[in-house]
Motif scaffolding. Structure first.
Motif, short mmCIF file in Angstrom:
data_model
loop_
_atom_site.label_atom_id
_atom_site.label_comp_id
_atom_site.label_asym_id
_atom_site.label_seq_id
_atom_site.Cartn_x
_atom_site.Cartn_y
_atom_site.Cartn_z
N UNK A 58 -10.39 1.17 3.87
CA UNK A 58 -11.67 0.51 4.12
C UNK A 58 -12.79 1.17 3.32
N UNK A 59 -12.79 2.50 3.30
CA UNK A 59 -13.80 3.23 2.53
C UNK A 59 -13.68 2.89 1.04
N UNK A 60 -12.45 2.87 0.54
CA UNK A 60 -12.24 2.53 -0.87
C UNK A 60 -12.67 1.09 -1.17
N UNK A 61 -12.38 0.18 -0.24
CA UNK A 61 -12.78 -1.21 -0.43
C UNK A 61 -14.30 -1.33 -0.50
N UNK A 62 -15.00 -0.66 0.40
CA UNK A 62 -16.47 -0.71 0.37
C UNK A 62 -17.00 -0.11 -0.92
N UNK A 63 -16.39 0.96 -1.37
CA UNK A 63 -16.81 1.59 -2.61
C UNK A 63 -16.61 0.65 -3.80
N UNK A 64 -15.47 0.00 -3.84
CA UNK A 64 -15.21 -0.96 -4.92
C UNK A 64 -16.17 -2.15 -4.85
N UNK A 65 -16.49 -2.60 -3.66
CA UNK A 65 -17.45 -3.70 -3.52
C UNK A 65 -18.83 -3.29 -4.04
N UNK A 66 -19.25 -2.04 -3.76
CA UNK A 66 -20.53 -1.56 -4.29
C UNK A 66 -20.49 -1.50 -5.81
N UNK A 67 -19.37 -1.01 -6.36
CA UNK A 67 -19.24 -0.95 -7.81
C UNK A 67 -19.30 -2.34 -8.43
N UNK A 68 -18.64 -3.28 -7.80
CA UNK A 68 -18.65 -4.65 -8.29
C UNK A 68 -20.07 -5.23 -8.25
N UNK A 69 -20.79 -4.99 -7.15
CA UNK A 69 -22.17 -5.46 -7.04
C UNK A 69 -23.04 -4.83 -8.11
N UNK A 70 -22.91 -3.51 -8.31
CA UNK A 70 -23.70 -2.83 -9.32
C UNK A 70 -23.38 -3.36 -10.72
N UNK A 71 -22.11 -3.66 -10.97
CA UNK A 71 -21.72 -4.21 -12.27
C UNK A 71 -22.34 -5.59 -12.47
N UNK A 72 -22.37 -6.40 -11.44
CA UNK A 72 -23.00 -7.73 -11.54
C UNK A 72 -24.48 -7.61 -11.83
N UNK A 73 -25.16 -6.66 -11.17
CA UNK A 73 -26.59 -6.45 -11.41
C UNK A 73 -26.81 -6.02 -12.86
N UNK A 74 -26.00 -5.10 -13.33
CA UNK A 74 -26.14 -4.61 -14.70
C UNK A 74 -25.92 -5.73 -15.70
#
Length: 140
Positions: A58-74
């Protein structure tokens, strides 16, 4: 209740660890070994391990979701910048081309320095955006 005797051979290093733990906790080595065996043989042991793995996933999934969101913003920020730059930058006449090229090189150097400084401080666009409230007047 009478206890059954078990004779087991263990690695000397493991024996030393059991001995040290028993001395630290001031309990007999038998108690340490009984607790370890009970934990290993407990039906809850598998459930506890599974729960721990699920928490980690679950922690890894949340971390990957944050990375994905940050990548979309970038990606979106870069795309908007490029669109803005391409639609607002007029072509340059030949006589000002070299001066503009030199100015562009100077600005790029400043950009790289600023980027390095911001990354060194830990300041990022995504952190700034998450702190700011959305402005409804700004439209793309």
């Amino acid at each position: 209740m009478k206890k059954a005797k078990i004779t087991a051979y263990v690695d000397p290093a493991l024996f030393d660890e059991i001995d040290a733990l028993a001395a630290r906790r001031r309990v007999p080595k038998t108690q340490i070994i009984e607790a370890a065996l009970a934990s290993l043989l407990s039906p809850d042991s598998a459930e506890q391990s599974e729960a721990a793995i699920v928490r980690r996933l679950d922690r890894l999934t949340r971390s990957l979701e944050r990375l994905e969101r940050d990548q979309e913003i970038t990606t979106e920020a870069l795309a908007l910048f490029v669109r803005f730059w391409l639609t607002t930058t007029p072509p340059l006449p030949d006589d000002t081309y070299l001066a503009a090229k030199a100015k562009g090189k100077e600005r790029y150097g400043g950009f790289v320095e600023t980027l390095a400084r911001r990354l060194g401080k830990g300041t990022t666009l995504t952190r700034e955006l998450s702190r700011e409230e959305p402005n409804p007047k700004v439209q793309d």
